[in-house]
Scaffold this active site. Structure first.
Site, PDB file in Angstrom:
ATOM      1  N   ASP A  17      65.728  94.971  36.120  1.00 47.32           N
ATOM      2  CA  ASP A  17      64.891  93.898  36.837  1.00 47.32           C
ATOM      3  C   ASP A  17      65.247  93.582  38.467  1.00 47.32           C
ATOM      4  O   ASP A  17      65.399  92.359  38.447  1.00 47.32           O
ATOM      5  CB  ASP A  17      64.878  92.569  35.899  1.00 47.32           C
ATOM      6  CG  ASP A  17      64.613  92.918  34.422  1.00 47.32           C
ATOM      7  OD1 ASP A  17      64.218  93.813  34.239  1.00 47.32           O
ATOM      8  OD2 ASP A  17      65.606  92.333  33.678  1.00 47.32           O
ATOM      9  N   GLU A 196      54.075  91.481  32.513  1.00 52.98           N
ATOM     10  CA  GLU A 196      55.375  90.718  32.921  1.00 52.98           C
ATOM     11  C   GLU A 196      55.722  91.202  34.062  1.00 52.98           C
ATOM     12  O   GLU A 196      55.219  92.149  34.575  1.00 52.98           O
ATOM     13  CB  GLU A 196      56.339  90.858  31.828  1.00 52.98           C
ATOM     14  CG  GLU A 196      56.743  92.045  31.588  1.00 52.98           C
ATOM     15  CD  GLU A 196      57.954  92.172  30.638  1.00 52.98           C
ATOM     16  OE1 GLU A 196      58.052  91.569  29.646  1.00 52.98           O
ATOM     17  OE2 GLU A 196      58.494  93.506  30.646  1.00 52.98           O
TER      18      GLU A 196
END
Length: 317
Positions: A17, A196
């Site tokens: 991420d 997402e």
């Protein structure tokens, strides 16, 4: 090429991420999910390559128990109206919830000039919907700041959708959440039905939102939304959605599950840089979330004649 011999090397190993922000002070700031999911760790450098060996500073660590004491996921650092804000998702401890995946969104903030030296204050960021949520980002367009995140929608099938709202402070929103996209294509629903990890870039008269879809194994990939820069960004009708993934695994050269990206620019400011995580193998034991080897990669990308991003392959250096 075999799975154990990828074409290129990661910028930073074992950081999923990944988020890189280039500030007006000339530094790149890097943050990402650590394999232990237990802390917020910042580093900075005046070059992208320098981030690999830059000093790692833990600016916040989860408590031993309570509502934000487990699975610290997907932090991003932003500079909002003179305040540094790190947005992240956290779950309550298992003594509170048996189901680990009960994340809500939080932020730590500081007004220090150098965030690696700041004193940080924790706040909960209320989305207005009390369900599983994560992956918040923030951007400004024409004097208005927006908050953009993923959340399990009430009465909407699937695991997470993308929502947007106006933002009136580093830690609060000022409008109703608007759902922009839900997992609808088959490539968005492999393993889990997921939209997402949104990231925003504005170029060529459009606002682009990249996002990630499907489970976090080799099926993980990136999709794309886009709207005219003059459009009402809170109107779902303003947005178009690519029917195909725009960035996905390269099985031929062994880079798998690229996604949860961010955008930055080269040191000279002339080239757009895609920041993303990926693995170099597909055989994962157990839940992919507990596999530590999602590494941070970066690559330059270009634009088509009609002003659309061309991300290419994750295996390209």
């Amino acid at each position: 090429m075999s799975e154990s011999s990828p074409l290129l090397q990661p910028l930073i190993e074992q950081r999923a991420d990944p988020f890189i922000y280039r500030h007006s002070d000339g530094f790149y700031y890097f943050i990402g999910s650590v394999p232990e999911y237990d802390r917020l760790e910042l580093r900075r450098s005046q070059t992208l390559a320098g981030l690999a060996e830059a000093e790692k500073v833990t600016v916040w660590r989860k408590p031993g128990s309570g509502p934000y004491s487990d699975l610290i996921w997907a932090p991003e650092i932003h500079y909002v109206d003179g305040t540094w804000a790190i947005y992240f998702a956290a779950a309550p401890s298992r003594e509170i919830k048996d189901d680990l995946f009960q994340h809500r969104m939080y932020a730590v903030t500081t007004t220090a000039a150098n965030p690696l030296e700041g004193e940080w204050e924790l706040s909960k960021v209320d989305s207005g919907i009390d369900t599983f949520c994560l992956d918040a980002t923030s951007f400004e367009h024409r004097g208005q700041r927006y908050y953009l995140w993923a959340q399990k929608g009430p009465d909407i099938p699937g695991n997470s959708n993308l929502y947007i709202a106006r933002q009136d402070s580093p830690t609060s929103i000022s409008s109703e959440p608007i759902c922009l996209t839900i997992p609808e294509y088959e490539w968005e629903k492999i393993g889990f039905a997921v939209n997402e990890g949104a990231a925003v870039i504005v170029r060529h008269g459009r606002i682009f939102i990249s996002y990630s879809a499907s489970a976090t194994d080799h099926n993980y990939c990136m999709g794309l939304l886009y709207a005219d820069e003059d459009a009402d960004l809170l109107d779902p009708a303003s947005w178009s959605k690519s029917p195909e993934p725009v960035f996905q695994s390269c099985h031929e050269r062994g880079i798998y599950g690229p996604g949860h990206n961010s955008f930055t620019v080269s040191e000279d400011g002339e080239r757009d840089i895609l920041v993303y995580h990926a693995r170099t193998y597909t055989e994962i034991e157990g839940d992919p979330l507990w596999d530590p080897n999602r590494h941070t990669y970066i690559k330059e990308f270009g634009w088509s004649e009609d002003g659309m991003p061309v991300f290419g392959s994750p295996a390209e250096p």
